[in-house]
Design an enzyme around this catalytic site. Structure first.
Site, PDB file in Angstrom:
ATOM      1  N   SER A 119       0.834  -1.216   0.000  1.00 37.79           N
ATOM      2  CA  SER A 119       0.000   0.000   0.000  1.00 37.79           C
ATOM      3  C   SER A 119       0.856   1.249   0.000  1.00 37.79           C
ATOM      4  CB  SER A 119      -0.839   0.071   1.271  1.00 37.79           C
ATOM      5  OG  SER A 119      -1.671  -1.017   1.367  1.00 37.79           O
ATOM      6  N   GLU A 152      -1.965   0.830  -9.613  1.00 39.44           N
ATOM      7  CA  GLU A 152      -0.766   1.688  -9.656  1.00 39.44           C
ATOM      8  C   GLU A 152       0.448   0.793  -9.930  1.00 39.44           C
ATOM      9  OE1 GLU A 152      -1.528   5.331  -6.485  1.00 39.44           O
ATOM     10  OE2 GLU A 152      -0.803   3.433  -5.726  1.00 39.44           O
ATOM     11  N   ASN A 190      -3.015   6.509  -2.149  1.00 44.16           N
ATOM     12  CA  ASN A 190      -3.022   6.495  -0.678  1.00 44.16           C
ATOM     13  C   ASN A 190      -2.438   7.777  -0.106  1.00 44.16           C
ATOM     14  OD1 ASN A 190      -4.338   4.110  -0.343  1.00 44.16           O
ATOM     15  ND2 ASN A 190      -2.512   2.880   0.016  1.00 44.16           N
TER      16      ASN A 190
HETATM   17  N1  3HC Z   1     -16.405  -4.999   1.014  1.00 39.62           N
HETATM   18  C1  3HC Z   1     -16.065  -5.812  -0.012  1.00 39.62           C
HETATM   19  N2  3HC Z   1     -16.693  -5.793  -1.208  1.00 39.62           N
HETATM   20  C2  3HC Z   1     -17.692  -4.907  -1.359  1.00 39.62           C
HETATM   21  C3  3HC Z   1     -18.097  -4.011  -0.346  1.00 39.62           C
HETATM   22  C4  3HC Z   1     -17.415  -4.092   0.883  1.00 39.62           C
HETATM   23  N3  3HC Z   1     -17.720  -3.306   1.906  1.00 39.62           N
HETATM   24  N4  3HC Z   1     -19.122  -3.256  -0.808  1.00 39.62           N
HETATM   25  C5  3HC Z   1     -19.371  -3.667  -2.068  1.00 39.62           C
HETATM   26  N5  3HC Z   1     -18.502  -4.644  -2.392  1.00 39.62           N
HETATM   27  C6  3HC Z   1     -18.444  -5.369  -3.654  1.00 39.62           C
HETATM   28  C7  3HC Z   1     -19.757  -6.127  -3.839  1.00 39.62           C
HETATM   29  O1  3HC Z   1     -19.652  -7.416  -3.272  1.00 39.62           O
HETATM   30  C8  3HC Z   1     -19.899  -6.198  -5.352  1.00 39.62           C
HETATM   31  O2  3HC Z   1     -19.195  -7.321  -5.829  1.00 39.62           O
HETATM   32  P1  3HC Z   1     -19.874  -8.332  -6.911  1.00 39.62           P
HETATM   33  O3  3HC Z   1     -19.865  -7.550  -8.194  1.00 39.62           O
HETATM   34  O4  3HC Z   1     -18.947  -9.486  -6.903  1.00 39.62           O
HETATM   35  O5  3HC Z   1     -21.235  -8.629  -6.424  1.00 39.62           O
HETATM   36  C9  3HC Z   1     -19.158  -4.969  -5.840  1.00 39.62           C
HETATM   37  O6  3HC Z   1     -18.376  -4.464  -4.741  1.00 39.62           O
HETATM   38  C10 3HC Z   1     -20.076  -3.887  -6.309  1.00 39.62           C
HETATM   39  O7  3HC Z   1     -20.936  -3.638  -5.223  1.00 39.62           O
HETATM   40  P2  3HC Z   1     -22.310  -2.958  -5.431  1.00 39.62           P
HETATM   41  O8  3HC Z   1     -22.994  -3.507  -6.623  1.00 39.62           O
HETATM   42  O9  3HC Z   1     -23.033  -2.976  -4.118  1.00 39.62           O
HETATM   43  O10 3HC Z   1     -21.860  -1.515  -5.889  1.00 39.62           O
HETATM   44  P3  3HC Z   1     -21.830  -0.163  -5.173  1.00 39.62           P
HETATM   45  O11 3HC Z   1     -22.410   0.741  -6.170  1.00 39.62           O
HETATM   46  O12 3HC Z   1     -22.368  -0.187  -3.798  1.00 39.62           O
HETATM   47  O13 3HC Z   1     -20.255   0.122  -5.084  1.00 39.62           O
HETATM   48  C11 3HC Z   1     -18.048   0.130  -4.280  1.00 39.62           C
HETATM   49  C12 3HC Z   1     -19.438  -0.470  -4.128  1.00 39.62           C
HETATM   50  C13 3HC Z   1     -17.469  -0.258  -5.613  1.00 39.62           C
HETATM   51  C14 3HC Z   1     -17.188  -0.466  -3.166  1.00 39.62           C
HETATM   52  C15 3HC Z   1     -18.149   1.693  -4.203  1.00 39.62           C
HETATM   53  O14 3HC Z   1     -18.819   2.069  -3.032  1.00 39.62           O
HETATM   54  C16 3HC Z   1     -16.795   2.380  -4.230  1.00 39.62           C
HETATM   55  O15 3HC Z   1     -16.233   2.626  -5.281  1.00 39.62           O
HETATM   56  N6  3HC Z   1     -16.262   2.730  -3.034  1.00 39.62           N
HETATM   57  C17 3HC Z   1     -14.953   3.363  -2.897  1.00 39.62           C
HETATM   58  C18 3HC Z   1     -13.915   2.297  -2.723  1.00 39.62           C
HETATM   59  C19 3HC Z   1     -12.515   2.859  -2.640  1.00 39.62           C
HETATM   60  O16 3HC Z   1     -12.293   4.037  -2.424  1.00 39.62           O
HETATM   61  N7  3HC Z   1     -11.511   1.976  -2.795  1.00 39.62           N
HETATM   62  C20 3HC Z   1     -10.128   2.341  -2.719  1.00 39.62           C
HETATM   63  C21 3HC Z   1      -9.675   2.430  -1.313  1.00 39.62           C
HETATM   64  S1  3HC Z   1      -7.947   2.709  -1.118  1.00 39.62           S
HETATM   65  C22 3HC Z   1      -7.226   1.182  -1.243  1.00 39.62           C
HETATM   66  O17 3HC Z   1      -7.863   0.183  -1.464  1.00 39.62           O
HETATM   67  C23 3HC Z   1      -5.759   1.169  -1.135  1.00 39.62           C
HETATM   68  C24 3HC Z   1      -5.261   0.252  -0.046  1.00 39.62           C
HETATM   69  O18 3HC Z   1      -3.860   0.189  -0.164  1.00 39.62           O
HETATM   70  C25 3HC Z   1      -5.609   0.740   1.340  1.00 39.62           C
END
Ligand code: 3HC
Length: 407
Positions: A119, A152, A190
């Site tokens: 990360s 990335e 990040n």
């Molecule tokens: N945990 C795990 N998976 C999840 C989840 C959660 N809390 N919420 C939703 N999902 C999954 C669902 O299971 C679904 O998967 P599937 O297609 O296999 O059924 C998929 O995401 C899409 O979910 P939804 O249809 O419910 O779609 P939404 O419209 O609710 O979108 C989201 C969900 C894509 C997670 C959206 O809310 C989003 O883009 N959130 C922001 C996520 C983000 O910022 N990620 C980057 C974080 S930084 C990082 O990861 C870096 C690391 O180094 C810390």
């Protein structure tokens, strides 16, 4: 070099999701862990993602099975003699990652690329622990990895161009968007996201609003989920460790909120432990409320600040401007990365932080940051690239040029 076979080391949730992404593109993948329970967890994650595809009518049971059959779960390195790339997703400790890379060197062919899904940690430092740093590279997926489009790609100091090209091509073959980012702590996304998540936590512990109110305000602003919902999904331990690391590298402007260690000590690690900022299930938690009261009454945090969403979003823009100055990525890539890596939108459009600054007006952004610096401290001081443009009348959309140019 074309990649015919991949391996993932570390079969936690992230390792499982990365392995699923690889099989979805039709490539075989070896998934290794040292712990059978973790391996089972990784396999369960793969199954559950595919079950989701079948339930949504996007795939038949037969197709699901043929994809799952592409995974070889293992506790040994026996299957590594012909892998072209290994992606490590082991715990975020430099010593652990270096030890894994050393083991991999013993069992993989000379040409194998070693990619790290770190990360934030230094790819160059990982490479230096091996005899082939030119083949070591960062390949950072975003959570949930099967959904988020961005990857990335972070070359270390000694990574060669062929490795960068191969990993870029491999990422595209996984139907992901590659962005090549210069190495810096937290890389691009990040580094931008943490000041925003940290500031949300500071606003919470100062009592300026509840977690649900802040989440709601942020979703109204244009992020797909609020900061506390996101941190509970990512893991409070992960956010806490990344935050500490960025603080140690960038200094005071990244000083982490006091609530992180409290939550971690209490085992409130997010969704995975059933509780984080929120209870899962249950929502807002009296335990967190009590922690906040204790922090306030001990004088460890300030009180009485009034919630203002600028406090969360403008530090993200300020950090993006610093990344422009440091050539961490190009201006379009910085914006694209935040859109594809975090789902950022603004005013109903898919806009990254620099385009948002152009829309708000760089003079306004600078003024607001200066006011926040007066109220909350020097971490809000506007960065040079923002001030430079504001002073040169590159104010954004209203003067037809800011970070971007407008017709
Ligand atoms: N945990 C795990 N998976 C999840 C989840 C959660 N809390 N919420 C939703 N999902 C999954 C669902 O299971 C679904 O998967 P599937 O297609 O296999 O059924 C998929 O995401 C899409 O979910 P939804 O249809 O419910 O779609 P939404 O419209 O609710 O979108 C989201 C969900 C894509 C997670 C959206 O809310 C989003 O883009 N959130 C922001 C996520 C983000 O910022 N990620 C980057 C974080 S930084 C990082 O990861 C870096 C690391 O180094 C810390």
């Amino acid at each position: 070099m074309y990649i015919f076979k991949a391996a993932v080391v570390g079969a936690g949730t992230m390792g499982g999701e990365i392995a699923q992404v690889i099989t979805y593109s039709g490539l075989p993948v070896v998934m290794k862990d040292i712990d059978q329970a973790m391996l089972d967890k990784g396999m369960e994650r793969i199954h559950s993602i595919y079950r989701g595809r079948v339930a949504k009518g996007k795939m038949s049971e037969g197709e699901m099975q043929s994809k799952i059959d592409l995974v070889t779960p293992t506790l040994t390195y026996d299957e590594f003699e012909d892998v072209d790339i290994v992606i490590e997703a082991v715990p975020e400790k430099m010593a652990v990652k270096q030890a894994v890379l050393k083991e991999l060197e013993q069992v993989c062919p000379e040409q194998t690329i070693f990619a790290s899904n770190t990360s934030a940690l230094s790819v160059s430092e990982m490479g230096a622990a091996t005899g082939k740093p030119h083949k070591v590279i960062g390949m950072h997926f975003f959570n949930p990895a099967h959904v988020m489009k961005l990857v990335e790609i972070i070359p270390g100091l000694d990574t060669d161009q062929e490795t960068i090209d191969d990993v870029e091509m491999f990422t595209t073959s996984l139907r992901k968007l590659p962005v090549v980012v210069q190495e810096c702590p937290g890389f691009l996304v990040n580094r931008l996201l943490m000041p925003y998540l940290n500031e949300a936590t500071k606003a919470l512990e100062e009592g300026s609003a509840t977690a649900a109110e802040i989440d709601q305000a942020v979703v109204g602003w244009g992020m797909p989920m609020g900061p506390f919902t996101l941190m509970d999904m990512l893991g409070i331990d992960i956010c806490g460790h990344v935050g500490e690391y960025l603080y140690s590298e960038y200094g005071e402007r990244m000083a982490p909120a006091a609530l992180f260690p409290k939550l971690i000590e209490a085992g409130r690690l997010g969704e995975k432990s059933g509780a984080g900022f929120y209870d899962h299930p249950g929502g807002e938690s009296p335990v967190v409320k009590k922690m906040i009261q204790e922090l306030q009454s001990s004088g460890a945090v300030r009180t009485g600040s009034v919630f203002n969403i600028d406090r969360l979003m403008l530090p993200l823009i300020n950090e993006a401007a610093l990344c422009v100055q440091e050539n961490i990525a190009t201006i379009p890539d910085i914006d694209m990365s935040m859109v594809a890596g975090t789902g950022m939108t603004y005013g109903g459009e898919r806009l990254g932080p620099l385009a948002v600054a152009d829309k708000i007006g760089l003079d306004v952004v600078v003024e607001k940051l200066e006011a926040l610096a007066q109220e909350l401290g020097p971490r809000f001081r506007p960065s040079r690239p923002l001030k430079l443009r504001a002073r040169a009348n590159h104010l954004g959309e209203k003067t037809a040029r800011g970070f971007h140019e407008y017709a």
